[in-house]
Design an enzyme around this catalytic site. Structure first.
Site, PDB file in Angstrom:
ATOM      1  N   ASP A 136      -8.948   2.893   2.334  1.00  0.00           N
ATOM      2  CA  ASP A 136      -9.377   3.551   3.574  1.00  0.00           C
ATOM      3  C   ASP A 136     -10.609   4.409   3.329  1.00  0.00           C
ATOM      4  O   ASP A 136     -10.544   5.646   3.256  1.00  0.00           O
ATOM      5  CB  ASP A 136      -8.242   4.402   4.134  1.00  0.00           C
ATOM      6  N   GLU A 145       1.962   0.997  -2.381  1.00  0.00           N
ATOM      7  CA  GLU A 145       1.843   1.847  -3.581  1.00  0.00           C
ATOM      8  C   GLU A 145       3.200   2.145  -4.245  1.00  0.00           C
ATOM      9  O   GLU A 145       3.195   2.313  -5.466  1.00  0.00           O
ATOM     10  CB  GLU A 145       1.124   3.155  -3.228  1.00  0.00           C
ATOM     11  N   ASP A 155      -0.080  -4.389   2.564  1.00  0.00           N
ATOM     12  CA  ASP A 155      -0.579  -3.020   2.700  1.00  0.00           C
ATOM     13  C   ASP A 155       0.553  -2.046   2.376  1.00  0.00           C
ATOM     14  O   ASP A 155       1.716  -2.435   2.249  1.00  0.00           O
ATOM     15  CB  ASP A 155      -1.069  -2.810   4.133  1.00  0.00           C
TER      16      ASP A 155
END
Length: 984
Positions: free
Chosen positions: A419, A341, A338
């Protein structure tokens, strides 16, 4: 260049046709330059010409402007565009613009961009049904512009090659060809196809055990429990909290004994803390991403100050893989990457500076700034994690889930759509988002079922589980502070729908597993849009509530008050036969099997591990017009790599009608496995759910005697009646909307849309009357950062945030929605107490279509005489939250009343302007990358202060009135307007 172009375009050329080489295989061409590729399996495949003499059907042109390479490819009128990777909004991308820059996009909306992944790829469906794929092979920020009909345009830093695939006869052929370049999806362990349950967070091993035991007690199938970040010791990766998860090995043994696997999160941010073994080891090995001055970059994430591994270096990937290898024996079956990015807190860009340095391997591009490697950071992290899991046990297939990715990341990891939000819009979008990823080379994806942000209602959750159980990746997930979102959390009716949905999935796992084998071997998608059944039919190209799993068509309803049986089912040409498992329900999708197809089913199980090779097998058969059908079943150990050495059984089944007899048999087998002695059930579909059942032994002949036409007609009629009776007798999930403060206004649950001229605006009356979407149609730009309950365009009545007006329910006072292209306006007001209302008029006028007008006021309606007719002290504060797509190239610009000029950058912090420094009636948010500005004009006599606040990927441009009491005759008013202009 192999003689294909008489005119050579040199490296300093400014414009012209791109030169080309045929590469890889027939029908694939590389246009222009040669730079390292991180999307191709090897750069050599992209750069080595093949002996071939065709000329491409379509040749792009290029233009170099201010360091940008603009590539344009013109296709026939009537071409439809898809792909572009992970994007929200509609399935068809024609008319849209996408930016590739991996971004943490919490609570994104239908027009939010960019999201978490980058796929500079377009799949074009030509008017005749043929397909063409176009890849801009650049890792840097890229604009994909599809706003002009039948034209693909890429804009990115010069210079980069463009690869075309096709035109080929079908979109499947294009995607197979693409996979030869970028690789196919990893072969997942079979358990990864089961249902998976997650939450941020299950806060202790006790709670995890409770969740697992409840699944088994209630008979709801499930295979995996996920551990979010709170299992760690202070968010330190590769550690466990000694109070809440003191013995992970014991926990996972208990889970395994119940048939569950355990997946654990790992983030890239490593806490800067001497004595923490990961930080010490990494510092000693010099693995961290560096600042421009050569020192390790430190950014704030969950643990606090963090450093980040430089996954562009092979030595760093090996270092991370060794940590993963040592982590696995703790009871780790799968790993969840997670925040990769990479996300960074407390900065406007949401990520690390583009000037940071990666000391990358030569074959990846060498030493480069972060702007070059940003979009592949997540993929390289997933690759390192995947390789570490393989090191830990070469006899098990790794399972990695990644949030960030790049085209090609399917080789290492599955993904999810980030999300998302618990609302009907996101349920609808989830189908298109999963399809879009599949059309971009990533077949293993799914959303957070039920939505991650906010609270699902029972009907929403049940409906979402119904369709989500058919997605390639099937996981429920929700955030801290929301209601429990397990299948049993929404009442008995919803629980039963979830149970049926997941039992359906488990019956279909043999079919899904076979589709994944095909995807792994051949590069075919697992889940495809309905138009794949007939690419020549334009009416199928925009269908967003159905999809194909091979020949299985899944039709869902994503409309709250409309069950699946009430929705319109537009079927592709040919024979499509409905069937179910005697489990039909208005909140479950309808299933159809294409004529000429056979799909395998397994027996019902609670988890994948219960299935045995010798279990009874079922085949569902739908004959075509010629009385024939065929299908395939892949079987192996469900894990490991023996299948690559022949250790599997691939069975080709056929069904043939000979007069009044249907014969089902094996036509061909592959692999070294011997067929077990097992029973075979055949379900021959007749239509409307009617079927004939027959039994035999697998490997032999199953013979079915066809009834007469009259008997078939009666069977079909009876089945249809039973189907309707089941639906009518179903216990409906209650449609409960639990929104605090609700007063039941008729329009309060409907987002109001104004569409006229250059603008499309959405308003939700029930929470602050806020504007949640402000889309500029000509530029394809969404300006507002919003979710229904927060941000967007807000107004309130005090200098403190929030104050009255922000969350009240607003009433619709007047609505004027004319025909398309005419004036559209909306007046709404909210009671803010003390006899005051906050009133707002939003309008787009036909005679001024470029302008969005907003006229706001605080009005005294019932101020008592005892107060002298004056209210309390109030201030009208306009508070819009705008998206900052390109923080390094965005600023606020204005000229003050005193003539001074200002350019306010994101690093400037909060700024107030008043008096002579107040903008002189106009200020603008400028995006140099887009070449446009959002201009806000206002009356300086009504505005006392202007306030700029830069957030993470957002900016507030606030207008404040004076702070004073109001009376019936002296309201506070701010009239202002928005316009989008081009910039030089």
């Amino acid at each position: 260049m192999a003689g294909h172009e008489e005119k050579t375009v040199t490296s300093d050329a400014k414009a012209g046709n791109m030169i080309f080489e045929p590469i890889l295989e027939d029908g694939v061409f590389r246009f222009d330059c040669s730079y390292p590729s991180l999307s191709f399996i090897t750069t050599k495949d992209r750069d080595t010409p093949i002996i071939s003499h065709p000329v491409p059907s379509y040749i792009p042109t290029f233009e170099c402007v201010l360091g940008k390479q603009i590539v344009k490819l013109e296709l026939p009128t009537g071409t439809s565009f898809y792909g572009t990777g992970e994007v929200s909004g509609p399935l068809e991308r024609t008319g849209k613009r996408v930016f590739t820059w991996n971004t943490d996009s919490y609570g994104y909306g239908p027009e939010t961009m960019p999201l978490y992944q980058s796929h500079p790829w377009v799949l074009a469906i030509l008017p005749n049904g043929e397909a063409l794929g176009v890849l801009a092979d650049t890792t840097q920020r890229c604009e994909i512009d599809l706003r002009k009909e039948s034209i693909i345009q890429f804009i990115a830093s010069a210079s980069y090659p463009v690869i075309t695939f096709g035109p080929f006869a079908s979109p499947t052929a294009v995607l197979k060809s693409l996979s030869h370049a970028i690789g196919t999806v990893f072969m997942p362990p079979k358990w990864a196809l089961g249902y998976q349950q997650c939450r941020w967070s299950y806060n202790s091993d006790k709670r995890v055990r409770e969740i697992a035991e409840t699944f088994r007690k209630k008979g709801i199938p499930c295979d995996v429990i996920w551990m979010d970040i709170d299992y760690m010791d202070g968010f330190r990766c590769f550690t466990f909290d000694q109070e809440r998860f003191p013995d992970p090995q014991s926990l996972v043994k208990d889970l395994n004994d119940m048939g569950f696997k355990a997946t654990w999160m790992l983030d890239p941010g490593i806490k800067c803390e001497e004595g923490y073994f990961v930080y010490d080891s990494g510092s000693e090995s010099d693995v961290w991403v560096q600042r421009a001055d050569g020192r390790p970059f430190i950014g704030e994430v969950w643990p606090g100050p963090c450093v980040f591994p430089d996954f562009t270096q092979s030595k760093v990937r090996s270092w991370w893989a060794s940590l993963v290898k040592d982590f696995i024996p703790n009871g780790v079956d799968g790993i969840w990457n997670d925040m990769n990015e990479p996300a960074v807190f407390k900065v406007a860009t949401k990520t690390m500076p583009e000037s940071n340095i990666h000391r990358g391997d030569d074959e990846l591009g060498g030493c480069q700034e972060h702007s070059y490697y940003h979009n592949v950071f997540g993929m390289l992290m997933a690759r390192s994690t995947f390789e570490g899991m393989k090191l830990a046990n070469e006899n098990k297939r790794p399972f990695v889930l990644t949030r960030a990715g790049f085209i090609g990341s399917q080789k290492y990891a599955a993904t999810w759509t980030g999300d998302n939000v618990s609302n009907w819009e996101h349920l609808h979008m989830s189908i298109s988002m999963v399809l879009q990823l599949g059309l971009s080379g990533q077949p293993f994806s799914g959303p957070d079922i039920g939505g991650f942000v906010e609270n699902a209602t029972p009907k929403l959750f049940g409906r979402w589980m119904g369709v989500g159980a058919m997605f390639p990746f099937c996981r429920g997930h929700s955030k801290k502070g929301s209601f429990d979102h397990e299948p049993w959390s929404f009442g008995d009716e919803c629980e039963e729908v979830c149970r049926r949905a997941l039992k359906r999935r488990y019956r279909l796992i043999p079919h899904l597993y076979t589709l994944f084998y095909d995807a792994h071997i051949m590069g075919t998608p697992v889940m495809t849009p309905t138009f794949f059944a007939d690419p020549t039919n334009p009416s199928l190209r925009t269908i967003e509530n159905s999809f194909l799993l091979g020949p299985l068509l899944v039709y869902a309803s994503t409309i709250p008050d409309q069950g699946t049986e009430e929705s319109q089912h537009e079927l592709p040409k040919g024979i499509w036969l409905r069937f179910d498992f005697d489990d039909s329900h208005p909140d479950l999708p309808t299933l159809y099997l294409q004529g000429g197809s056979i799909i395998p089913l397994g027996p019902p199980h609670q988890h994948v591990g219960e299935a045995n090779f010798s279990d009874d097998l079922t085949l569902v058969v739908a004959l075509d017009e010629k009385g024939q059908a065929k299908g395939v079943l892949f079987e192996d150990d469900g894990d490991g790599y023996e299948f690559t050495k022949g250790g599997y059984l691939l069975t080709h089944y056929v069904a043939e009608r000979r007069y009044s007899v249907i014969i089902v048999r094996v036509s061909k087998t592959e692999g070294s496995w011997k067929r077990p002695k097992r029973r075979l059930q055949v379900l021959l579909l007749l239509g409307e759910g009617a079927m004939i059942k027959a039994w035999g032994m697998d490997g032999g002949f199953v013979i079915i005697w066809m009834p007469s036409e009259l008997d078939v007609s009666e069977l079909v009629s009876t089945s249809e009646k039973h189907y309707k009776t089941r639906l009518e007798g179903s216990k409906h999930i209650p449609d409960v909307e639990d929104i605090s403060g609700s007063k039941g206004v008729e329009l309060s649950r409907i987002a109001i849309e104004l569409k006229c001229g250059d603008w499309i605006v959405k308003i939700v009356p029930w929470i602050g009357g806020r504007i949640i979407s402000m889309g500029h149609l000509p530029s394809g730009t969404q300006w507002l950062h919003s979710r229904i309950e927060i941000d967007g365009y807000e107004e309130y009545s005090g200098t403190e945030y929030p104050s009255a007006g922000c969350y009240e329910e607003y009433n619709i006072i007047e609505r004027d929605f004319e025909h398309a292209g005419e004036n559209e306006s909306l007046i709404l007001e909210g009671d803010i107490g003390g006899g005051l209302v906050l009133q707002r008029k939003i309008s787009i006028r036909k005679d001024d279509p470029k302008i969005l007008h907003i006229d706001s006021s605080i009005i005294a309606q019932k101020v008592g005489a005892g107060s002298g007719g004056f209210s309390r002290l109030v201030c009208l504060r306009v508070h819009p939250t705008f998206i900052v797509l390109h923080p390094m190239e965005t600023f606020v610009s204005f000229t003050s009343i005193d003539g001074s000029k200002h350019e306010i950058q994101p690093e400037s912090g909060d700024r107030f302007y008043e008096g002579n420094l107040l903008p002189n009636g106009e200020w603008m948010l400028v995006d140099k990358c887009l070449g446009i500005a959002l201009v806000n004009q206002f009356n300086v006599n009504e505005v006392c202060k202007c306030f700029i606040h830069w957030g993470t990927g957002t900016v507030n441009l606030e207008l404040w009135s004076e702070d004073r009491p109001v009376s019936r005759h002296s309201p506070l008013i701010i009239s202002h307007q928005y316009e989008v202009r081009g910039t030089s």
